[in-house]
Every structure is written in C-alpha cells, then in structure tokens.
Design an enzyme around this catalytic site. Structure first.
Site, PDB file in Angstrom:
ATOM      1  CB  THR A  93      -0.935   0.030   1.239  1.00 28.10           C
ATOM      2  OG1 THR A  93      -0.142   0.059   2.429  1.00 28.10           O
ATOM      3  CG2 THR A  93      -1.852  -1.176   1.273  1.00 28.10           C
ATOM      4  CG  PHE A 108       8.191   9.684  -2.654  1.00 31.64           C
ATOM      5  CD1 PHE A 108       8.663   9.498  -1.360  1.00 31.64           C
ATOM      6  CD2 PHE A 108       9.112   9.978  -3.657  1.00 31.64           C
ATOM      7  CE1 PHE A 108      10.019   9.612  -1.062  1.00 31.64           C
ATOM      8  CE2 PHE A 108      10.469  10.089  -3.369  1.00 31.64           C
ATOM      9  CZ  PHE A 108      10.929   9.903  -2.070  1.00 31.64           C
ATOM     10  CB  ALA A 124      -7.746  19.713   7.193  1.00 31.30           C
ATOM     11  CB  THR A 162      -5.159   9.509   7.244  1.00 35.43           C
ATOM     12  OG1 THR A 162      -4.018  10.259   6.840  1.00 35.43           O
ATOM     13  CG2 THR A 162      -6.110  10.397   8.017  1.00 35.43           C
ATOM     14  CG  ASP A 217       0.014   4.592  10.352  1.00 35.29           C
ATOM     15  OD1 ASP A 217       0.301   5.438  11.207  1.00 35.29           O
ATOM     16  OD2 ASP A 217       0.816   4.222   9.456  1.00 35.29           O
TER      17      ASP A 217
END
Lengths: 286, 348
Positions: free
Chosen positions: B216, B220, B266, B271, B273
């Site tokens: 996942t 990059f 924001a 997020t 993980d």
C-alpha cells in the site's frame, strides 16, 4: 489556550482515560482487555504499557520487556511538555513493584494538578483466594497511600480484606469492609466477587457525600466452572465505563458491567463445548 | 505466493515532514489543498490494481495448546501488527488496531516504540524496541505455540536492522502458516522527500516487496519501489504491473480500478496507517473484489475525516491552522458499517 495540535480542544461526550497496565502481544489481559471495551463505549483511551510481553504469565513461558518507574515518568513528561495531561480518568491494574507504584502515585498527583476532578479507578491487584501474587511490601503502599487517593476501588474479596482489615465471611462483613474503605478515601467501592456459602456475589457501595451512609447493593452471579484470564481487568474497565455514564447509579452501572462480562464468558464456554464435540475421536456426542 | 496488490494514494494525501523532525517518525501528514500548483480538477484519482486470486480453501487449525486460544476459529483472522505505539493520539498501532478489532479481527500488536505522542508535536519522549527485543517476543510466542497468524501488518519502520528482523518474522510466520497474508505499508517518504534512512529503500525494494502479499505505497513510494515515474493514470498502472512482476508471475493481466477522492483542505496524522488497516480488513472479507474492499476503506476514511473537520469547526477552531487528531473513537460506526459512497471505476 489551544495547544498547537488541537486534540484537547474537542469535547468528549464520555471521557479521556489514561490507562497504565500490562500489554501482551497475544491474549486479553491488562490493557489488551481494558482498552477496546472502553473505546467501544466511546472513550478516548491513552494506554501506557507497563510491560510488553509475548503472552500473559499463565502460559508455561513468556518473554518481553518491563517498564520501570523512570521510563513511566518520561512518558508523563513527554505528555506534559505538549500540554497533553488533561484526563478525566486514570485507570490502573496489576503493578509489579513498589517503585512503579510510587511513580503511579506521582502520576495521580500530576494529573490532578491539571484536572482536580480526575476520577482515579484503581484495581488493587494483589492476590486471590488467600494468596498474594505481588511482593508483600505492595500491600501497605496500597493500604496507606493508594486507597486514600482512589475515587473508585474494585478489589476482589481477598484484596478487600487486606485493605479494610475486615474478614469477609458474610454479606454484612462485605458492607462493613466497604464502609471501612469509604472512610479512607474512595466514594465508590465494588467488591467484584465474594464467595459466601458457595454463592458468588458482587457487592457495590456508593457514598454520595462524606459522612452520609452509602447506598449499597449486591448482584448474584452464576458460577461458571472454568478458569479465565483477563476478566478482572475487563470488569474494572466496564465499571469505569458504565459508572461514568451513570454517575449516581452505581448499581445500574454494575448491572451493565456484569451483564457484558457474562456474555463473552458464556460465548467462550459454548465455543469450547462445540470444539470438544468436534474432536471426540469416537464420533459420539457428549 | 500471491502478487502484491497496490494502492496508490493521491498526492494531496501526504506531504513530507519538515527536515527539523526526527527521523524515527511514525506519522504521516496531509497537505492542504492550497499547495497544489496546478489546479487541474477538484478531485484526484487514485488507482488500485489487483490480480484475481482463487478463493482460499478451508483454514486449517493447529492442535490445541494447553490454553486453547488458538483452538477457537476466527471468522475473520488473526493479525500480527508490528507498528509504533503512542500513549496519546492515533497513529501506528493506535490507528490500526481498533478498526481491525471493530471489523472482528483478533489483533496482536507488537509495539515497535512507546512514545508519549507522535513526532509531529514539538517534542516527544519514550522508548524504542530494537530487532533483538522484537525477536524475543516472537520467541516467546513460539515457545507457547502461538505463532499461527492469518495476517502480518507492518507500517513505519525506522532502521534497516529492525526491517531485517521483520523479514525474519515473515519467514517464521510462513513456516507456521504458509498462507499468511503479509500486508506491507512501505513507509519511506512523501512528495519527493524521504523521511526514513536512505538504506531502507533498497531493502524494501529487493527483499520486502518480493514477500509482500499486498502493498500500500503512496505515489512517491510506488515510484521508488517500481522504478517508474508516475505522472498519469497510465503510469500508475505500469508501476502496479512492475510491482506484480516482482512476485511470482502467473501471466494473467491484473484487474485494475481507480477511485476519485475529494481533496480535504486540512492536515491529519494517522490516516495512512488507518487506510492500510482498513484495506487489510475489507480485502480479507472480499478477497476477490479488491475494488469493493477499497470502496469500503475509502468511504470509512472519508466519513472519519469529514467528522474530524466538522468537530474541530464546531469547537471553534480553524482546521487549516494546525494538524488534527483524527476522531477515531467517534467514527466507529463508519468503520463498522461504511456507506460505500465512493465508487470504483474498473479499468478493462
């Protein structure tokens, strides 16, 4: 004033709990047993893992690492430096040494300097059925220093006897032990299991104002002919969770906690019974 | 061994941490919408690819040890999750374990560090596990016959020696359960900047990716691991194909799809993980429908992010002024029962 990161700005409908307990990779004791249920009940829980073991110590062996008082304090300092020490509740369970327990007392002081209304729920884990399974010198520390600062205490019968100085051989003895403990500190006491004449009872006592006689109640619990681990830690967590939602009805909170606990226990029994049937080589059902 | 499944995240989901941060950083941060230099469209696509797998056969259970923890069949799975632990906040295991438990998994967390808070704060204090201590825990589990896992999950890893030990863990777990699914989030950096030591990159590329069942990476990281530059959707599919090839090749073309996601102006931590944990959770429930699993994971995450922003605004704070702690506990219904609002488009 808002800290740079706004974690504390958000109101919690339930609470923020600092839970200082063991962590085992496998199995459900200590924080593994306490944190998930509290999260399910809507609490933000910040666990400090006092140890990290492969599994609990009831297995033939275990391996892992232990936190000392100094390392516990480092974590508190880290939180303090970021203005992250506002908690509504502190929860502690099994503690293995006097030095760690002394540091926990410092934590209580520190947290109450930030939130004077902090509720300290203390499970004074010392032993069971007449046998100590912590070093002897912890007993006096619990009795003289910890109980006076606890808001809610959840001893078993043996621990209640050790802390109150009362022998518990009847329900009346149970109420007396609670009264003795109220006099020292906690306004809420739940003796989580009392064995009287073969019957298992939970006794709860809530002294709503100093000097006032406490409201007391009992719940009969069925005996389940099996050993479990982690249920004490789970019970204390459930009592914290529900008593905070029903702050003036400790009896209702205890009913919900006991009912929750019975379900997974019964579930495990059924699963085990099913498995035993499956593995009978003869093919006969039990 | 199945090929890695890929997830490529849209670029608005992460930025590198500033260079003043410590290298052993366990958090991911999101960039604000305003940083995008060329505003093409208000949405970003993200592409996922997966090779269709045969449905696995019935799970075999090991013989009961004295304590019957393993004897009880799990309808979902048993996950060993090796990630950071912070006392306060939701990153690493704090972000991954609760959602998987909500989805019905037994999760065994190995905490690779215990810090007061994540490293996005001005300071942090705590302790770090080394490879030796990690291995001790595995030995303890092994001695008690407790090494049967259906899944292994790893995220941020801060050193080559720890990563090498994780590779030993993969081998060890697969000697007990050859069907172990290894879900690997190859955390290395974001938006062109590394935030782990440089030497981890080749270890991930040469040793970890070949043994991962599901990967996942963000954009990059996918570029670093595949060797492909990703500047278009087609590049994305190519990178996926290159990564599939690193595992054993079966010759069948992968099923690929994408999901468009709105930009949220924001910063958040944790997020990434959380997303990987949700992908593990849902892809195991829908093993032949990675697109459906991804839809559910994305929908859960989006609902949580919207709630987080809303709660901060309701408390009187401007969500763009600092990093937000995700409202994980308050979003548990969205995690358990996500509304699949975000749909996948299959790429034939």
């Amino acid at each position: 004033m808002a800290p740079p990161i706004l974690s504390l700005a958000l109101p919690s409908e339930t609470g923020r709990v600092l839970s200082i307990q063991s962590h085992t990779v496998q199995g459900y004791v200590g924080n593994k047993s306490a944190v998930f249920p509290l999260q399910l009940l809507g609490y933000d829980v910040d666990p400090v893992n006092s140890v990290q073991f492969s599994n609990h110590t009831g297995y033939p062996t275990f391996k892992g690492q232990v936190l000392n008082g100094q390392q516990l304090w480092e974590l508190i300092e880290g939180l303090e430096a970021n203005d992250l020490l506002y908690y509504t509740h502190l929860l502690t369970g099994y503690i293995g040494s006097v030095s760690f327990l002394d540091t926990v007392l410092e934590v209580v002081k520190k947290l109450r300097s930030v939130n004077p209304n902090l509720v300290y729920v203390c499970d004074p884990v010392m032993g069971d059925e007449g046998k100590l399974y912590v070093p002897q010198d912890l007993v006096s520390v619990y009795r003289q220093k910890v109980v006076p600062v606890a808001s809610m205490l959840t001893p078993n019968q043996f621990e209640a006897e050790l802390l109150s100085g009362c022998r518990i051989e009847s329900e009346a003895d149970g109420w007396e032990a609670c009264n003795a403990l109220h006099d020292v500190g906690p306004s809420k006491v739940v003796i989580t299991s009392i064995n009287i004449d073969g019957n298992l009872l939970l006794i709860g006592s809530h002294q709503k104002a100093k000097g006032q006689p406490p409201e007391q109640f009992k719940i009969s619990i069925p005996r389940i002919p099996a050993y479990f681990t982690g249920t004490g830690d789970l019970m204390t967590a459930l009592l914290l969770g529900w008593s905070n939602k029903y702050p003036d009805n400790l009896d209702k909170a205890a009913e919900l906690a006991v009912s929750s606990l019975q379900v997974p226990v019964i579930f495990v029994i059924c699963e085990l019974a099913y498995l035993v049937k499956l593995t009978r080589p003869s093919g006969d059902l039990i």
